[in-house]
Design a protein around this motif. Sequence first.
Motif, PDB file in Angstrom:
ATOM      1  N   THR A 171       0.925  -1.221  -0.105  1.00 47.61           N
ATOM      2  CA  THR A 171       0.258   0.236   0.217  1.00 47.61           C
ATOM      3  C   THR A 171       0.826   1.256  -0.109  1.00 47.61           C
ATOM      4  N   THR A 172       0.272   2.540  -0.123  1.00 51.27           N
ATOM      5  CA  THR A 172       0.919   3.753  -0.209  1.00 51.27           C
ATOM      6  C   THR A 172       0.373   4.272   0.975  1.00 51.27           C
ATOM      7  N   TYR A 173       1.313   5.266   1.848  1.00 53.07           N
ATOM      8  CA  TYR A 173       0.955   5.787   2.935  1.00 53.07           C
ATOM      9  C   TYR A 173      -0.539   6.385   3.011  1.00 53.07           C
ATOM     10  N   ASP A 174      -0.941   7.027   1.905  1.00 56.52           N
ATOM     11  CA  ASP A 174      -2.221   7.449   1.924  1.00 56.52           C
ATOM     12  C   ASP A 174      -3.478   6.594   2.149  1.00 56.52           C
ATOM     13  N   VAL A 175      -3.331   5.188   1.292  1.00 58.16           N
ATOM     14  CA  VAL A 175      -4.171   4.221   1.461  1.00 58.16           C
ATOM     15  C   VAL A 175      -4.351   3.627   2.781  1.00 58.16           C
ATOM     16  N   ASP A 176      -3.194   3.555   3.548  1.00 59.50           N
ATOM     17  CA  ASP A 176      -2.909   2.941   4.906  1.00 59.50           C
ATOM     18  C   ASP A 176      -3.609   3.744   5.790  1.00 59.50           C
ATOM     19  N   MET A 177      -3.709   5.107   5.737  1.00 64.86           N
ATOM     20  CA  MET A 177      -4.318   6.223   6.517  1.00 64.86           C
ATOM     21  C   MET A 177      -5.900   6.160   6.319  1.00 64.86           C
ATOM     22  N   ILE A 178      -6.334   5.857   5.249  1.00 64.51           N
ATOM     23  CA  ILE A 178      -7.684   5.730   5.009  1.00 64.51           C
ATOM     24  C   ILE A 178      -8.297   4.594   5.631  1.00 64.51           C
ATOM     25  N   ASN A 179      -7.594   3.546   5.472  1.00 58.56           N
ATOM     26  CA  ASN A 179      -7.903   2.156   6.304  1.00 58.56           C
ATOM     27  C   ASN A 179      -7.981   2.530   7.734  1.00 58.56           C
ATOM     28  N   ALA A 180      -6.860   3.237   8.165  1.00 55.28           N
ATOM     29  CA  ALA A 180      -6.754   3.540   9.576  1.00 55.28           C
ATOM     30  C   ALA A 180      -7.972   4.325  10.209  1.00 55.28           C
ATOM     31  N   VAL A 181      -8.391   5.332   9.289  1.00 55.95           N
ATOM     32  CA  VAL A 181      -9.481   6.256   9.782  1.00 55.95           C
ATOM     33  C   VAL A 181     -10.763   5.404   9.738  1.00 55.95           C
ATOM     34  N   PHE A 183     -10.896   2.154  10.361  1.00 58.76           N
ATOM     35  CA  PHE A 183     -10.654   1.238  11.529  1.00 58.76           C
ATOM     36  C   PHE A 183     -11.302   2.079  12.812  1.00 58.76           C
ATOM     37  N   LEU A 184     -10.779   3.238  12.764  1.00 58.05           N
ATOM     38  CA  LEU A 184     -11.179   4.225  14.121  1.00 58.05           C
ATOM     39  C   LEU A 184     -12.698   4.223  14.095  1.00 58.05           C
ATOM     40  N   THR A 185     -13.247   4.492  13.084  1.00 59.44           N
ATOM     41  CA  THR A 185     -14.673   4.738  13.093  1.00 59.44           C
ATOM     42  C   THR A 185     -15.345   3.384  13.404  1.00 59.44           C
ATOM     43  N   LYS A 186     -14.815   2.293  13.305  1.00 57.14           N
ATOM     44  CA  LYS A 186     -15.694   0.928  13.214  1.00 57.14           C
ATOM     45  C   LYS A 186     -15.299   0.351  14.801  1.00 57.14           C
ATOM     46  N   GLU A 187     -14.028   0.541  15.142  1.00 59.62           N
ATOM     47  CA  GLU A 187     -13.623  -0.178  16.440  1.00 59.62           C
ATOM     48  C   GLU A 187     -13.090   0.620  17.476  1.00 59.62           C
ATOM     49  N   PRO A 275      -6.792   6.482  21.410  1.00 66.66           N
ATOM     50  CA  PRO A 275      -6.263   5.520  20.558  1.00 66.66           C
ATOM     51  C   PRO A 275      -5.383   6.334  19.538  1.00 66.66           C
ATOM     52  N   PHE A 276      -4.096   5.942  19.339  1.00 62.91           N
ATOM     53  CA  PHE A 276      -3.037   6.207  18.380  1.00 62.91           C
ATOM     54  C   PHE A 276      -2.925   5.098  17.214  1.00 62.91           C
ATOM     55  N   VAL A 277      -2.954   5.424  16.043  1.00 63.91           N
ATOM     56  CA  VAL A 277      -2.771   4.465  14.703  1.00 63.91           C
ATOM     57  C   VAL A 277      -1.620   5.208  14.059  1.00 63.91           C
ATOM     58  N   GLY A 278      -0.599   4.488  13.846  1.00 62.66           N
ATOM     59  CA  GLY A 278       0.393   4.839  13.118  1.00 62.66           C
ATOM     60  C   GLY A 278       0.652   4.268  11.733  1.00 62.66           C
ATOM     61  N   SER A 279       1.527   4.843  10.845  1.00 61.71           N
ATOM     62  CA  SER A 279       1.747   4.514   9.560  1.00 61.71           C
ATOM     63  C   SER A 279       2.951   3.397   9.884  1.00 61.71           C
ATOM     64  N   ASN A 280       3.061   2.473   8.810  1.00 56.54           N
ATOM     65  CA  ASN A 280       4.278   1.600   9.166  1.00 56.54           C
ATOM     66  C   ASN A 280       5.690   1.921   9.582  1.00 56.54           C
TER      67      ASN A 280
END
Length: 428
Positions: A171-181, A183-187, A275-280
């Motif tokens: 993935t690219t960084y932006d795709v990861d962050m979209i998935n992260a956001v 995730f924050l709304t669901k979990e 909660p904190f969610v980081g890039s890889n």
Amino acid sequence: MGKIGTRAGVAALALLSLAVAASGCASGKATGGDGGGGAGAAAGGDGVKTGPGVTATTITVSALTDLTGPYASFGKSQTQAQQLYFDQVNAGGGVCGRKYELVVRDHGYDTQKAVAAYTEVAPKSAAIVQFIGSPMITALKRRIDGDKLLTIPMAWATTLLGSRAIQVTGTTYDVDMINAVEFLTKEKGIKSGDKIGHLYFEGDYGESSLNGSKYAAGKLGLQIVEQKIKATDQDMSAQVAAFKAAGVKAVLVSVGPRQTASLVGVSLAKGMDVPFVGSNSAYAPQLLATPAGPALLKDFSYVSAGTPVSAKTPGMQKLVADYQAKYPGETLDSGVPTGWSAAMIVDEAMKRACEAKDLTREGVLTAHRSQSNFGGDLGTPMNFTFFDKPASRSSYVLKPDKAALGGAVVFREPEVSELAKDYPVPVG
């Protein structure tokens, strides 16, 4: 990087010693690269056309890595994993009747040094099997493309898309962050109207990550509170104060491991328990041994297309066993499977090019771009047939774990969020 990662490393490490050919060894920051492999294409006695970096007996591949800068830990483990990979291929007879030689140059995460290293090794390389750092690769993007030199960056910024010769993995960084956001709304209970902080490095890594978080926030009715820092900044107290004053309900983290430790540790100490969610690139297992370790175990997770070292898949378990046998006592981090996978990508391209009897740079690129489902136990499946899109849009959510190999375990299996599916990824 900005990975990187997933490009771990907190402090500069000792110089890396490794073998550069099956029959010999060298040590130091710069290893290998005395062999031939001229610029002109020619057919060998076996009828295979050859180009730079390829002789009748050798295929030279190069690693432009960071062994003494902010991603030294990642660079070390990645380079050692790649040496292990090529040693094993060579022990099995090599590829196309030739043995691999791995040339290593340490740029210390300095763009000028990286450009000089590329200028030195590119004319005698058949591929660049790792190149750490978005700024470094961006500075050389036109040259790499013009040289038709297959290059695997250890960086995931969208600025690197659009080059046939540069293969951004996963993935690219932006795709990861979209998935992260998402995730924050669901979990994590984040809902429309909430504010989310985003701490990010200036430059390609941070800006690419921010593009993703802002896109997802806009679609989900969230507000991003931005805090931009330099890679040399270490104390995140001011940024924590700004996030706390804004009332953020979660924080996205697109910086290096040292800044992550400061951010999460200071936040918890100041009563900002979110909660904190980081890039890889934001996490390294070495952080768990620092004073920030308890805070990271409590509140931090990160997203990545790469399978963690702790995964109980046959391929990962064999890699771990082989790596520990060759490098006993060395840290296992995400650089091990990342480096191994990149070596495998280059090796597979060489094998396909050999079948076509064309080990010129054009032949290697054509062979590489024919792969539409590269994957296995070490990461999400990747499609290499296009170069203006991410190879994958699927991210794991990983959680630090002190008892786990590599310091992380799977919290959520890889998913493509609904927003990431249709996200128009910027190119170049």
